[in-house]
Design a protein around this motif. Structure first.
Motif, PDB file in Angstrom:
ATOM      1  N   THR A  96       0.691  -1.497  -0.260  1.00 37.23           N
ATOM      2  CA  THR A  96       0.141  -0.323   0.249  1.00 37.23           C
ATOM      3  C   THR A  96       0.776   1.355   0.011  1.00 37.23           C
ATOM      4  OG1 THR A  96      -0.429   0.237   2.984  1.00 37.23           O
ATOM      5  CG2 THR A  96      -1.830  -1.427   1.448  1.00 37.23           C
ATOM      6  N   THR A  97       0.296   2.207  -0.291  1.00 36.37           N
ATOM      7  CA  THR A  97       1.457   3.587  -0.213  1.00 36.37           C
ATOM      8  C   THR A  97       0.461   4.698   0.241  1.00 36.37           C
ATOM      9  OG1 THR A  97       0.143   3.989  -2.545  1.00 36.37           O
ATOM     10  CG2 THR A  97       1.943   3.059  -2.662  1.00 36.37           C
ATOM     11  N   ARG A  98       1.604   5.532   0.988  1.00 35.04           N
ATOM     12  CA  ARG A  98       0.423   6.800   1.296  1.00 35.04           C
ATOM     13  C   ARG A  98       1.244   8.293   1.138  1.00 35.04           C
ATOM     14  NH1 ARG A  98      -1.972   6.937   7.254  1.00 35.04           N
ATOM     15  NH2 ARG A  98      -2.894   8.771   6.275  1.00 35.04           N
ATOM     16  N   CYS A  99       0.733   8.949   0.597  1.00 40.80           N
ATOM     17  CA  CYS A  99       1.366  10.186   0.030  1.00 40.80           C
ATOM     18  C   CYS A  99       0.849  11.306   1.457  1.00 40.80           C
ATOM     19  CB  CYS A  99       1.582  10.651  -1.383  1.00 40.80           C
ATOM     20  SG  CYS A  99       2.383  11.880  -1.702  1.00 40.80           S
ATOM     21  N   LEU A 100       1.604  11.802   1.768  1.00 40.76           N
ATOM     22  CA  LEU A 100       1.696  12.573   2.607  1.00 40.76           C
ATOM     23  C   LEU A 100       2.053  14.082   3.074  1.00 40.76           C
ATOM     24  CD1 LEU A 100       1.637  10.480   6.303  1.00 40.76           C
ATOM     25  CD2 LEU A 100      -0.461  10.734   4.602  1.00 40.76           C
ATOM     26  N   ALA A 101       0.990  15.906   2.913  1.00 42.72           N
ATOM     27  CA  ALA A 101       1.667  17.173   3.421  1.00 42.72           C
ATOM     28  C   ALA A 101       1.839  16.999   4.493  1.00 42.72           C
ATOM     29  CB  ALA A 101       0.571  18.411   2.876  1.00 42.72           C
ATOM     30  N   ALA A 102       3.319  16.782   5.525  1.00 39.46           N
ATOM     31  CA  ALA A 102       3.559  17.284   5.803  1.00 39.46           C
ATOM     32  C   ALA A 102       4.887  16.827   6.315  1.00 39.46           C
ATOM     33  CB  ALA A 102       2.881  16.779   6.897  1.00 39.46           C
ATOM     34  N   ARG A 103       5.662  17.211   7.352  1.00 43.20           N
ATOM     35  CA  ARG A 103       7.182  17.676   7.445  1.00 43.20           C
ATOM     36  C   ARG A 103       7.371  15.865   7.243  1.00 43.20           C
ATOM     37  NH1 ARG A 103       8.946  22.039  11.623  1.00 43.20           N
ATOM     38  NH2 ARG A 103       8.419  23.562  10.453  1.00 43.20           N
ATOM     39  N   PRO A 104       8.700  15.756   6.504  1.00 42.48           N
ATOM     40  CA  PRO A 104       8.876  13.886   6.784  1.00 42.48           C
ATOM     41  C   PRO A 104       9.292  13.757   7.965  1.00 42.48           C
ATOM     42  CG  PRO A 104      10.289  15.208   5.409  1.00 42.48           C
ATOM     43  CD  PRO A 104       9.466  16.279   5.674  1.00 42.48           C
ATOM     44  N   THR A 105       9.929  14.342   8.866  1.00 48.51           N
ATOM     45  CA  THR A 105      10.347  13.123  10.271  1.00 48.51           C
ATOM     46  C   THR A 105       9.110  13.670  11.012  1.00 48.51           C
ATOM     47  OG1 THR A 105      12.490  14.586  10.630  1.00 48.51           O
ATOM     48  CG2 THR A 105      11.091  14.153  12.293  1.00 48.51           C
ATOM     49  N   ALA A 106       8.130  14.309  11.298  1.00 50.36           N
ATOM     50  CA  ALA A 106       6.467  13.400  12.651  1.00 50.36           C
ATOM     51  C   ALA A 106       5.499  12.722  11.027  1.00 50.36           C
ATOM     52  CB  ALA A 106       5.996  15.131  12.076  1.00 50.36           C
ATOM     53  N   ALA A 107       5.681  12.663   9.508  1.00 52.11           N
ATOM     54  CA  ALA A 107       4.650  11.686   9.139  1.00 52.11           C
ATOM     55  C   ALA A 107       5.000  10.778   8.837  1.00 52.11           C
ATOM     56  CB  ALA A 107       4.527  12.494   7.316  1.00 52.11           C
ATOM     57  N   LEU A 108       6.989  10.820   8.855  1.00 44.32           N
ATOM     58  CA  LEU A 108       7.792   8.995   8.996  1.00 44.32           C
ATOM     59  C   LEU A 108       7.127   8.335  10.939  1.00 44.32           C
ATOM     60  CD1 LEU A 108       9.775   9.770   7.148  1.00 44.32           C
ATOM     61  CD2 LEU A 108       8.914   8.024   6.589  1.00 44.32           C
ATOM     62  N   ALA A 109       7.384   9.311  11.921  1.00 43.68           N
ATOM     63  CA  ALA A 109       6.516   8.646  12.620  1.00 43.68           C
ATOM     64  C   ALA A 109       5.768   8.498  13.251  1.00 43.68           C
ATOM     65  CB  ALA A 109       7.190  10.353  13.994  1.00 43.68           C
ATOM     66  N   ALA A 110       5.041   9.451  13.100  1.00 44.79           N
ATOM     67  CA  ALA A 110       3.508   9.044  13.263  1.00 44.79           C
ATOM     68  C   ALA A 110       3.548   7.633  12.003  1.00 44.79           C
ATOM     69  CB  ALA A 110       2.390   9.913  12.650  1.00 44.79           C
ATOM     70  N   GLU A 111       3.456   7.924  10.904  1.00 44.69           N
ATOM     71  CA  GLU A 111       3.860   6.390  10.391  1.00 44.69           C
ATOM     72  C   GLU A 111       4.021   5.282  11.082  1.00 44.69           C
ATOM     73  OE1 GLU A 111       1.499   5.967   7.728  1.00 44.69           O
ATOM     74  OE2 GLU A 111       0.908   7.907   7.854  1.00 44.69           O
ATOM     75  N   ALA A 112       4.974   4.924  11.769  1.00 41.63           N
ATOM     76  CA  ALA A 112       5.952   3.850  12.301  1.00 41.63           C
ATOM     77  C   ALA A 112       5.041   3.830  13.490  1.00 41.63           C
ATOM     78  CB  ALA A 112       6.960   4.782  13.192  1.00 41.63           C
ATOM     79  N   SER A 113       4.222   4.830  14.888  1.00 39.11           N
ATOM     80  CA  SER A 113       3.427   4.384  15.387  1.00 39.11           C
ATOM     81  C   SER A 113       2.873   2.775  15.434  1.00 39.11           C
ATOM     82  CB  SER A 113       2.479   5.107  15.777  1.00 39.11           C
ATOM     83  OG  SER A 113       1.338   5.544  14.721  1.00 39.11           O
ATOM     84  N   ASP A 114       1.811   2.722  13.979  1.00 39.52           N
ATOM     85  CA  ASP A 114       1.373   1.245  14.267  1.00 39.52           C
ATOM     86  C   ASP A 114       2.213   0.594  13.122  1.00 39.52           C
ATOM     87  OD1 ASP A 114       0.727   2.941  11.696  1.00 39.52           O
ATOM     88  OD2 ASP A 114      -1.013   2.428  11.737  1.00 39.52           O
ATOM     89  N   ALA A 115       3.538   0.305  12.852  1.00 37.78           N
ATOM     90  CA  ALA A 115       4.278  -0.439  12.185  1.00 37.78           C
ATOM     91  C   ALA A 115       5.381  -1.182  13.242  1.00 37.78           C
ATOM     92  CB  ALA A 115       4.754   0.061  11.576  1.00 37.78           C
ATOM     93  N   ALA A 116       5.131  -2.305  12.312  1.00 43.35           N
ATOM     94  CA  ALA A 116       6.379  -3.236  13.069  1.00 43.35           C
ATOM     95  C   ALA A 116       7.696  -2.923  13.082  1.00 43.35           C
ATOM     96  CB  ALA A 116       6.120  -4.574  13.096  1.00 43.35           C
ATOM     97  N   LEU A 117       8.001  -2.453  11.807  1.00 42.49           N
ATOM     98  CA  LEU A 117       9.396  -2.147  11.831  1.00 42.49           C
ATOM     99  C   LEU A 117       9.033  -0.448  10.608  1.00 42.49           C
ATOM    100  CD1 LEU A 117      12.714  -2.220  11.180  1.00 42.49           C
ATOM    101  CD2 LEU A 117      12.334  -3.594   9.694  1.00 42.49           C
ATOM    102  N   LEU A 118      10.219   0.598  10.764  1.00 47.76           N
ATOM    103  CA  LEU A 118      10.259   1.633   9.705  1.00 47.76           C
ATOM    104  C   LEU A 118      11.213   1.061   9.846  1.00 47.76           C
ATOM    105  CD1 LEU A 118       9.258   4.203   8.418  1.00 47.76           C
ATOM    106  CD2 LEU A 118      10.545   5.080  10.607  1.00 47.76           C
ATOM    107  N   VAL A 119      11.748   1.906   8.340  1.00 47.25           N
ATOM    108  CA  VAL A 119      12.811   1.436   6.940  1.00 47.25           C
ATOM    109  C   VAL A 119      12.565   2.777   6.681  1.00 47.25           C
ATOM    110  CG1 VAL A 119      13.899   0.259   5.395  1.00 47.25           C
ATOM    111  CG2 VAL A 119      12.320  -1.138   7.147  1.00 47.25           C
ATOM    112  N   LEU A 120      14.497   3.606   6.348  1.00 49.98           N
ATOM    113  CA  LEU A 120      14.687   4.323   6.393  1.00 49.98           C
ATOM    114  C   LEU A 120      16.506   4.384   5.313  1.00 49.98           C
ATOM    115  CD1 LEU A 120      14.184   6.712   9.348  1.00 49.98           C
ATOM    116  CD2 LEU A 120      12.113   6.723   7.017  1.00 49.98           C
ATOM    117  N   GLY A 121      16.310   4.803   4.391  1.00 47.84           N
ATOM    118  CA  GLY A 121      17.098   5.072   3.317  1.00 47.84           C
ATOM    119  C   GLY A 121      18.781   5.584   3.629  1.00 47.84           C
TER     120      GLY A 121
END
Length: 288
Positions: free
Chosen positions: A80-105
């Motif tokens: 699935t994909t999500r495109c968000l209009a938000a600061r990347p740090t805040a958006a990624l931290a929020a998306e990580a809250s219900d994930a088992a793992l967050l992966v970043l490059g």
């Protein structure tokens, strides 16, 4: 239940590598993959003349390209994909809250400096309690050069690190590979003022520390009897020894304490050193 892996995607080579690694991880876990792209709008004056529609089209194209590539590599994988209009740090931290793992490059370098950890990745790391994996643009899980014969984990005998060990043992079990536990210790500062140091003291301390590491690992050996576990105890810098151990490893797992300083959340020196110099992907697991 946290039943998916999330990865940040921005169209860069390092984010594509992170997406490939995350897809491989999602397949190992038998969970869906979520691709997240965040744009801090408005972009002006950094990109003058660039309209919102242009940005949206570019973001959609970046997500579509990565999704198609990953479907070709892993046809059964749910993406699935999500495109968000938000600061990347805040958006990624929020998306990580219900994930088992967050992966970043993270951009990779040759020589002793293996990672360039950008401000977004570093800020996101300390903004979420979800485990975060940092992947270089050269870390291709489907490439023949990637060695997944070993997971390396840093062990802390002075604080509870159950979350770190659970993550490391689970990763080794998923990959059907061995696990190497590493712990480093230092002589008490008072020994700097001892004119005649007895080497037997160093050996006694090393044996004592080794027994403590074995005690920490024992319940996890019982819980994961099929994981081949080894452990090494060193005197010196923990960060330096973990960086050396990362040579040839498929993944390095380190912990970070869930605590605040007067200057805000931060990474400890060990995690910081490993993140910037490890020769393998690094997973940072927050713990008490």
């Amino acid at each position: 239940m946290k039943d998916h892996v999330t990865v940040g995607v921005d169209g860069s080579p390092e984010s594509r590598a992170a997406a490939r690694w995350a897809a491989h991880e999602a397949v190992l876990r038998h969970v869906p993959l979520r691709l997240v792209h965040a744009v801090d709008w408005p972009l002006d004056p950094v990109f003058p003349g660039l309209g919102r529609q242009d940005v949206d089209r570019w973001a959609d194209a970046a997500l579509t390209d990565v999704t198609q590539e990953l479907h070709q590599r892993h046809p059964p994988l749910e993406i699935t994909t999500r495109c968000l209009a938000a600061r990347p740090t805040a958006a990624l931290a929020a998306e990580a809250s219900d994930a088992a793992l967050l992966v970043l490059g993270s951009r990779g370098l040759g020589g002793p400096a293996r990672f360039i950890v950008g401000s977004v990745a570093m800020s996101t790391l300390v903004a979420t309690a979800t485990p975060v994996a940092l992947v270089r643009d050269t870390d291709d899980p489907d490439g023949l050069g990637i060695n997944i014969s070993e997971v390396v984990v840093g062990v802390d005998i002075h604080a509870s690190c159950d979350r770190v060990l659970a993550f490391a043992f689970e990763e080794a079990a998923r990959r059907s590979c061995s696990l190497r536990a590493v712990h480093s210790w230092k002589m008490p500062p008072a020994y700097m003022y001892v004119p005649f140091f007895d080497p037997d003291n160093e050996r006694d301390i090393s044996r004592s520390v080794t027994h403590m590491v074995e005690d920490v690992l024992l319940p996890w050996r019982h819980k994961f009897p099929h994981v081949d576990v080894s452990h090494r105890v060193f005197m010196g810098s923990a960060g330096d020894h973990l960086v050396r151990a990362s040579q040839g490893a498929g993944l390095v797992v380190v912990g970070r304490h869930l605590r605040r300083s007067p200057l805000g959340r931060h990474l400890g020196p060990i995690a910081h050193a490993v993140l910037h110099h490890a020769a393998a992907p690094v997973a940072v697991v927050a713990h008490e």
